[in-house]
Design a protein around this motif. Sequence first.
Motif, short mmCIF file in Angstrom:
data_model
loop_
_atom_site.label_atom_id
_atom_site.label_comp_id
_atom_site.label_asym_id
_atom_site.label_seq_id
_atom_site.Cartn_x
_atom_site.Cartn_y
_atom_site.Cartn_z
N ILE A 16 -1.25 -3.71 -3.94
CA ILE A 16 -0.59 -3.63 -3.00
C ILE A 16 0.67 -4.39 -2.98
CG2 ILE A 16 -0.13 -3.33 -0.58
CD1 ILE A 16 -3.00 -2.39 -0.34
N HIS A 17 2.10 -3.94 -3.17
CA HIS A 17 3.17 -4.72 -3.39
C HIS A 17 4.24 -4.04 -2.64
CE1 HIS A 17 5.22 -2.35 -6.29
NE2 HIS A 17 4.00 -1.78 -6.70
N THR A 18 5.59 -5.22 -2.28
CA THR A 18 6.75 -4.71 -1.89
C THR A 18 7.73 -4.77 -3.23
OG1 THR A 18 7.55 -7.05 -1.73
CG2 THR A 18 6.23 -6.00 0.29
N ASP A 19 8.97 -4.14 -2.95
CA ASP A 19 9.68 -4.32 -3.99
C ASP A 19 10.31 -5.65 -4.43
OD1 ASP A 19 10.30 -1.43 -4.37
OD2 ASP A 19 11.97 -1.41 -2.73
N ALA A 20 9.98 -6.46 -3.55
CA ALA A 20 10.41 -7.88 -3.85
C ALA A 20 9.23 -8.65 -4.52
CB ALA A 20 10.71 -8.71 -2.60
N LEU A 21 8.09 -7.63 -4.91
CA LEU A 21 7.08 -8.06 -5.66
C LEU A 21 6.04 -9.15 -5.06
CD1 LEU A 21 8.23 -8.04 -9.45
CD2 LEU A 21 7.44 -6.34 -8.18
N GLU A 22 6.20 -8.97 -3.64
CA GLU A 22 5.19 -9.82 -2.69
C GLU A 22 3.81 -9.02 -3.05
OE1 GLU A 22 6.87 -10.69 0.74
OE2 GLU A 22 7.38 -12.60 0.14
N SER A 67 2.36 7.25 3.68
CA SER A 67 3.21 6.90 4.70
C SER A 67 4.38 6.84 4.13
CB SER A 67 2.92 5.68 5.41
OG SER A 67 1.64 5.82 6.03
N PRO A 68 5.59 6.95 4.96
CA PRO A 68 7.06 7.17 4.53
C PRO A 68 7.23 5.82 3.99
CG PRO A 68 7.00 8.03 6.49
CD PRO A 68 5.55 7.71 6.26
N GLY A 69 8.14 5.64 2.83
CA GLY A 69 8.32 4.37 2.09
C GLY A 69 7.09 3.87 1.22
N LEU A 105 0.44 -0.08 -5.65
CA LEU A 105 0.83 0.98 -4.27
C LEU A 105 2.03 0.15 -3.71
CD1 LEU A 105 0.81 3.11 -1.87
CD2 LEU A 105 -0.77 1.28 -0.86
N ARG A 106 3.31 0.50 -3.76
CA ARG A 106 4.36 -0.01 -3.32
C ARG A 106 4.47 0.35 -1.79
NH1 ARG A 106 8.74 2.62 -2.05
NH2 ARG A 106 8.48 3.92 -3.63
N VAL A 107 4.74 -0.68 -1.05
CA VAL A 107 4.80 -0.50 0.41
C VAL A 107 6.27 -1.19 1.09
CG1 VAL A 107 2.34 -0.16 0.85
CG2 VAL A 107 3.50 -2.55 1.17
N PRO A 108 6.62 -0.70 2.17
CA PRO A 108 7.94 -1.55 2.47
C PRO A 108 7.58 -2.79 3.20
CG PRO A 108 7.69 0.66 3.63
CD PRO A 108 6.29 0.54 2.60
N ALA A 109 8.40 -3.82 3.13
CA ALA A 109 8.32 -5.32 3.48
C ALA A 109 7.87 -5.17 5.03
CB ALA A 109 9.32 -6.05 3.10
N GLY A 110 7.10 -6.09 5.26
CA GLY A 110 6.50 -6.03 6.91
C GLY A 110 5.52 -4.98 7.16
#
Length: 156
Positions: A16-22, A67-69, A105-110
């Motif tokens: 599971i990661h964000t676009d910033a690769l966190e 979920s959206p995003g 799984l890309r998820v929105p930051a936060g």
Amino acid sequence: MAERPPKIPQSVLVVIHTDALEVLLIERTDAPGFWQSVTGSKDWPEEPFEATARREVLEETGIDAASPGCALSDWFLENVYDIYPQWRHRYAPGVTRNTEHLFGLRVPAGTPVRLSPREHTDYVWLPWQEAAARCFSPSNAEAISLLPRLARPEKA
């Protein structure tokens, strides 16, 4: 209490990661200090790996992959590894190896995380390099190290 059926030696690993690769790592309840991505076995042999991935993410983190995003990506990679001896009792007698299918799984930051207290005690978001270094499982660390190449950022 009824005895649980043996685990199926086919599982998923979801980075599971964000676009910033966190990357989200979670700490196991039954093994303090063992940090990992979401993992879990199929509930029945014919369960599609994607369904297993979506179910495990929701069960372990409270994140709905629809979920959206959010975007679940099949990485079309598998690891075959020896099951750690301390967890072999969960499988049928004689089962010593597991096949693990990889997803991102890309998820929105936060994105909020709600852990299953039965399975995990803590979570942390880390830059991908730090996340890979913290994983106890070499195959999990390797999957995270593939993230910059396999992640699909959200289209603007």
